[in-house]
Design a protein around this motif. Structure first.
Motif, short mmCIF file in Angstrom:
data_model
loop_
_atom_site.label_atom_id
_atom_site.label_comp_id
_atom_site.label_asym_id
_atom_site.label_seq_id
_atom_site.Cartn_x
_atom_site.Cartn_y
_atom_site.Cartn_z
N SER A 132 0.15 -7.00 -10.07
CA SER A 132 -1.02 -6.23 -10.51
C SER A 132 -1.15 -4.99 -9.63
O SER A 132 -0.46 -4.87 -8.61
N ARG A 133 -2.03 -4.10 -10.04
CA ARG A 133 -2.21 -2.88 -9.27
C ARG A 133 -3.68 -2.53 -9.16
O ARG A 133 -4.47 -2.91 -10.03
N ASP A 134 -4.01 -1.81 -8.12
CA ASP A 134 -5.35 -1.27 -7.91
C ASP A 134 -5.19 0.23 -7.74
O ASP A 134 -4.75 0.69 -6.69
N ASN A 135 -5.53 0.97 -8.78
CA ASN A 135 -5.32 2.42 -8.73
C ASN A 135 -6.10 3.07 -7.60
O ASN A 135 -5.60 3.95 -6.90
N ALA A 171 0.84 -1.19 0.00
CA ALA A 171 0.00 0.00 0.00
C ALA A 171 0.88 1.24 0.00
O ALA A 171 1.79 1.37 0.83
N ALA A 172 0.60 2.13 -0.94
CA ALA A 172 1.38 3.36 -1.07
C ALA A 172 0.59 4.56 -0.58
O ALA A 172 -0.62 4.63 -0.76
N SER A 173 1.29 5.49 0.03
CA SER A 173 0.68 6.75 0.46
C SER A 173 1.70 7.86 0.27
O SER A 173 2.89 7.62 0.04
N GLY A 174 1.21 9.09 0.36
CA GLY A 174 2.09 10.23 0.16
C GLY A 174 2.03 10.71 -1.28
O GLY A 174 0.96 10.78 -1.88
N ARG A 175 3.19 10.97 -1.85
CA ARG A 175 3.28 11.52 -3.20
C ARG A 175 3.11 10.42 -4.23
O ARG A 175 4.08 9.97 -4.85
N THR A 176 1.89 9.98 -4.41
CA THR A 176 1.65 8.85 -5.30
C THR A 176 1.22 9.26 -6.70
O THR A 176 1.20 8.43 -7.60
N ARG A 183 4.43 -0.92 -14.58
CA ARG A 183 4.42 0.49 -14.92
C ARG A 183 3.05 1.05 -14.61
O ARG A 183 2.03 0.47 -14.99
N TRP A 184 3.01 2.14 -13.91
CA TRP A 184 1.73 2.62 -13.40
C TRP A 184 0.80 3.11 -14.50
O TRP A 184 -0.41 2.97 -14.41
N SER A 185 1.35 3.71 -15.57
CA SER A 185 0.50 4.33 -16.58
C SER A 185 -0.32 3.31 -17.37
O SER A 185 -1.49 3.55 -17.69
N ASP A 186 0.30 2.18 -17.70
CA ASP A 186 -0.38 1.23 -18.58
C ASP A 186 -0.34 -0.21 -18.08
O ASP A 186 -0.73 -1.13 -18.80
N ALA A 187 0.15 -0.39 -16.85
CA ALA A 187 0.20 -1.71 -16.23
C ALA A 187 1.10 -2.69 -16.97
O ALA A 187 0.92 -3.91 -16.84
N LYS A 197 -6.97 1.98 -4.80
CA LYS A 197 -6.44 1.69 -3.46
C LYS A 197 -4.96 2.04 -3.35
O LYS A 197 -4.36 1.84 -2.29
N ASN A 198 -4.36 2.50 -4.45
CA ASN A 198 -2.92 2.79 -4.45
C ASN A 198 -2.12 1.60 -3.93
O ASN A 198 -1.20 1.74 -3.12
N THR A 199 -2.50 0.45 -4.41
CA THR A 199 -1.91 -0.79 -3.91
C THR A 199 -1.41 -1.66 -5.06
O THR A 199 -2.06 -1.74 -6.10
N VAL A 200 -0.28 -2.27 -4.84
CA VAL A 200 0.29 -3.22 -5.78
C VAL A 200 0.29 -4.60 -5.13
O VAL A 200 0.53 -4.72 -3.92
N TYR A 201 0.02 -5.61 -5.92
CA TYR A 201 -0.04 -6.97 -5.42
C TYR A 201 0.99 -7.85 -6.11
O TYR A 201 1.34 -7.61 -7.26
N LEU A 202 1.43 -8.85 -5.43
CA LEU A 202 2.27 -9.88 -6.03
C LEU A 202 1.66 -11.23 -5.67
O LEU A 202 1.75 -11.67 -4.53
N GLN A 203 1.00 -11.83 -6.64
CA GLN A 203 0.43 -13.15 -6.45
C GLN A 203 1.50 -14.18 -6.76
O GLN A 203 2.02 -14.21 -7.88
#
Length: 119
Positions: free
Chosen positions: A71-74, A23-28, A52-56, A76-82
């Motif tokens: 994967s990412r959830d914009n 989970a990311a916070s701050g200057r995201t 890459r955040w712009s196009d996954a 929630k500002n969260t990145v996952y590693l399955q």
């Protein structure tokens, strides 16, 4: 500044699965990419995967290709590693990191989460 908090590590048997979250916070808003790295005892930290955040667009190390999915959830500002089909050699502390620009490299790091895979 970007703050990163990983979670989801634990102990799993070989062949099992885990999902890590970061989970990311701050200057995201100006984030370029997020990455996952790992460090096993007595070894150098190594790259695992990035998104890459712009196009996954995703990228994987050969050692995890086909077994791990980032994967990412914009919202929630969260990145996952399955992680699936885990092996004992996947045992490490896993870190997520953030790169704000292409040239900056990974500037911000989480505290890490332990993943232990038993044989």
């Amino acid at each position: 500044q970007v703050q990163l908090v990983e979670s989801g590590g634990g102990l799993v048997q070989a062949g099992g699965s885990l999902r890590l979250s970061c989970a990311a916070s701050g200057r995201t808003s100006s984030r370029y990419a997020m990455g996952w790295f790992r460090q096993a005892p007595g070894k150098e930290r190594e790259f695992v995967s990035s998104i890459r955040w712009s196009d996954a667009y995703t990228y994987y190390a050969d050692a995890v290709q086909g077994r791990f999915t980032v994967s990412r959830d914009n919202a929630k500002n969260t990145v996952y590693l399955q992680m699936t089909s885990l092996k004992p050699e996947d045992t490490a502390v896993y870190y997520c990191a953030a790169a704000l620009t292409l040239s900056s490299g990974y500037q911000y790091w989480g505290q890490g989460t332990q993943v232990t895979v038993s044989a």
